[in-house]
Design a protein around this motif. Structure first.
Motif, PDB file in Angstrom:
ATOM      1  N   UNK A 242       7.240 -15.205   3.115  1.00  0.00           N
ATOM      2  CA  UNK A 242       7.984 -14.582   2.017  1.00  0.00           C
ATOM      3  C   UNK A 242       9.478 -14.742   2.289  1.00  0.00           C
ATOM      4  N   UNK A 243      10.128 -15.540   1.470  1.00  0.00           N
ATOM      5  CA  UNK A 243      11.555 -15.817   1.649  1.00  0.00           C
ATOM      6  C   UNK A 243      12.405 -14.670   1.134  1.00  0.00           C
ATOM      7  N   UNK A 244      12.036 -14.127  -0.027  1.00  0.00           N
ATOM      8  CA  UNK A 244      12.847 -13.077  -0.650  1.00  0.00           C
ATOM      9  C   UNK A 244      11.951 -12.173  -1.482  1.00  0.00           C
ATOM     10  N   UNK A 245      12.249 -10.868  -1.458  1.00  0.00           N
ATOM     11  CA  UNK A 245      11.501  -9.897  -2.260  1.00  0.00           C
ATOM     12  C   UNK A 245      12.469  -8.931  -2.916  1.00  0.00           C
ATOM     13  N   UNK A 246      12.145  -8.530  -4.137  1.00  0.00           N
ATOM     14  CA  UNK A 246      12.922  -7.496  -4.817  1.00  0.00           C
ATOM     15  C   UNK A 246      11.948  -6.574  -5.539  1.00  0.00           C
ATOM     16  N   UNK A 247      12.282  -5.285  -5.576  1.00  0.00           N
ATOM     17  CA  UNK A 247      11.386  -4.283  -6.153  1.00  0.00           C
ATOM     18  C   UNK A 247      12.182  -3.431  -7.140  1.00  0.00           C
ATOM     19  N   UNK A 248      11.587  -3.162  -8.305  1.00  0.00           N
ATOM     20  CA  UNK A 248      12.244  -2.326  -9.312  1.00  0.00           C
ATOM     21  C   UNK A 248      11.232  -1.369  -9.939  1.00  0.00           C
ATOM     22  N   UNK A 249      11.719  -0.227 -10.395  1.00  0.00           N
ATOM     23  CA  UNK A 249      10.874   0.776 -11.037  1.00  0.00           C
ATOM     24  C   UNK A 249      10.733   0.476 -12.528  1.00  0.00           C
ATOM     25  N   UNK A 250       9.543   0.671 -13.057  1.00  0.00           N
ATOM     26  CA  UNK A 250       9.273   0.507 -14.483  1.00  0.00           C
ATOM     27  C   UNK A 250       8.715   1.827 -15.008  1.00  0.00           C
ATOM     28  N   UNK A 251       9.498   2.459 -15.875  1.00  0.00           N
ATOM     29  CA  UNK A 251       9.080   3.765 -16.416  1.00  0.00           C
ATOM     30  C   UNK A 251       7.776   3.614 -17.201  1.00  0.00           C
TER      31      UNK A 251
ATOM     32  N   UNK B  83      13.244   0.264  -0.686  1.00  0.00           N
ATOM     33  CA  UNK B  83      13.976  -0.594   0.250  1.00  0.00           C
ATOM     34  C   UNK B  83      13.155  -0.842   1.503  1.00  0.00           C
ATOM     35  N   UNK B  84      12.469   0.178   1.979  1.00  0.00           N
ATOM     36  CA  UNK B  84      11.631   0.006   3.150  1.00  0.00           C
ATOM     37  C   UNK B  84      10.478  -0.956   2.903  1.00  0.00           C
ATOM     38  N   UNK B  85       9.870  -0.856   1.721  1.00  0.00           N
ATOM     39  CA  UNK B  85       8.778  -1.763   1.385  1.00  0.00           C
ATOM     40  C   UNK B  85       9.309  -3.185   1.215  1.00  0.00           C
ATOM     41  N   UNK B  86      10.493  -3.325   0.629  1.00  0.00           N
ATOM     42  CA  UNK B  86      11.084  -4.664   0.461  1.00  0.00           C
ATOM     43  C   UNK B  86      11.306  -5.329   1.824  1.00  0.00           C
ATOM     44  N   UNK B  87      11.851  -4.579   2.769  1.00  0.00           N
ATOM     45  CA  UNK B  87      12.077  -5.129   4.104  1.00  0.00           C
ATOM     46  C   UNK B  87      10.753  -5.485   4.775  1.00  0.00           C
TER      47      UNK B  87
ATOM     48  N   UNK C 232       0.800  -1.225   0.000  1.00  0.00           N
ATOM     49  CA  UNK C 232       0.000   0.000   0.000  1.00  0.00           C
ATOM     50  C   UNK C 232       0.838   1.283   0.000  1.00  0.00           C
ATOM     51  N   UNK C 233       1.985   1.345   0.723  1.00  0.00           N
ATOM     52  CA  UNK C 233       2.767   2.598   0.717  1.00  0.00           C
ATOM     53  C   UNK C 233       3.296   3.001  -0.655  1.00  0.00           C
ATOM     54  N   UNK C 234       3.322   2.071  -1.612  1.00  0.00           N
ATOM     55  CA  UNK C 234       3.860   2.406  -2.932  1.00  0.00           C
ATOM     56  C   UNK C 234       2.848   3.124  -3.820  1.00  0.00           C
ATOM     57  N   UNK C 235       1.588   2.806  -3.678  1.00  0.00           N
ATOM     58  CA  UNK C 235       0.568   3.395  -4.545  1.00  0.00           C
ATOM     59  C   UNK C 235       0.465   4.897  -4.304  1.00  0.00           C
ATOM     60  N   UNK C 236       0.509   5.641  -5.416  1.00  0.00           N
ATOM     61  CA  UNK C 236       0.438   7.108  -5.408  1.00  0.00           C
ATOM     62  C   UNK C 236       1.660   7.767  -4.776  1.00  0.00           C
TER      63      UNK C 236
END
Length: 276
Positions: free
Chosen positions: A121-130, A109-113, A96-100
């Protein structure tokens, strides 16, 4: 008479000197002084520096305006990865913190943690998509054995969840006193490999509170090793099973290996080896 004349001449000379000083002061502080001061300023160099400052100010302003134009709110969050044990609702709440939020300055990084604090959830990674999307890759924990009918242990032997509403069928079951999960898991792994050599498939290990050990098999019966000389008893059983008992494995109800020599076999009701 002479004294009066000298006094008069002195007065005139004093007045003349005062007026001269006033004229000198006016030259040093009046418009003429400002003009002379301005004449000493290197105007070419001043204009050059001012021009350079204005140029970089315009460049900086353009960059700030460009970043503000490019930095859109995050409109889409894409979740990649098969989810078998984590509900979509739980993931949506954690994301939820990512939307908007700002595309460039959102705290990925905070959302990933936060995602990785979820026990499944064993592992998470987040990336930006233009231009306005974020991709989230999730890898779930894979339960290897069930612990105390409440939690699960992964293949590395780590108890990753103690209690859960998720039910995973078909897993070996390990039971033991609190905080004994690593010991029970290690013995399960060791004994499973050893007993597989004689054709037995271990599907459960129990460590009782008094220290006794029991092993259950997919055949539906149980081996009681007690708490003394456990490894020696297990070895004697495997030798005996490999030589003779394997021929009667379908008729076995349980085996008690708590003997100095040999084992005690309990047969299924109304069945004996001689009856076939």
């Amino acid at each position: 008479m002479k004294k009066q004349l000298d006094k008069s001449l002195g007065s005139r000379r004093g007045a003349t000197a005062t007026r001269a000083r006033e004229r000198a002061d006016n030259r040093n502080t009046g418009p003429a002084a400002i003009v002379r001061l301005l004449a000493f300023i290197p105007w070419n160099r001043v204009l050059l520096h001012v021009s350079i400052f204005c140029f970089w100010l315009l460049v900086l302003s353009a960059l700030i305006a460009g970043v503000k134009w490019l930095d859109r709110p995050v409109a889409t969050v894409q979740v990649v990865g098969e989810l078998n044990y984590v509900s979509r609702g739980e993931v949506k709440e954690l994301l939820a913190p990512l939307l908007n939020a700002s595309f460039f300055t959102s705290d990925l990084e905070g959302v990933r943690k936060s995602l990785e604090t979820h026990p499944w959830i064993k592992r998470a990674s987040i990336s930006r998509l233009w231009p306005d999307a974020v991709q989230v890759d999730l890898e779930e924990e894979e339960p290897f054995v069930r612990w105390r009918n409440q939690g699960y242990i992964n293949e590395a032997g780590r108890l990753f969840v103690k209690e859960t509403g998720v039910v995973v069928n078909g897993l070996p079951s390990l039971i033991g006193p609190p905080h004994s999960e690593r010991l029970v898991f290690d013995n399960f792994q060791k004994w499973k490999a050893e007993l597989a050599k004689v054709g037995l498939d271990v599907n459960g290990v129990i460590m009782e509170s008094r220290g006794a050990w029991l092993i259950s098999f997919t055949d539906g019966w149980e081996l009681n090793l007690g708490k003394q000389d456990v490894e020696g008893r297990l070895h004697r059983f495997t030798v005996l099973f490999d030589k003779k008992l394997h021929q009667e494995r379908e008729k076995i109800a349980s085996v008690d290996a708590r003997y100095t020599r040999g084992v005690a076999v309990k047969w299924k009701a109304d069945v004996t080896p001689e009856q076939g």
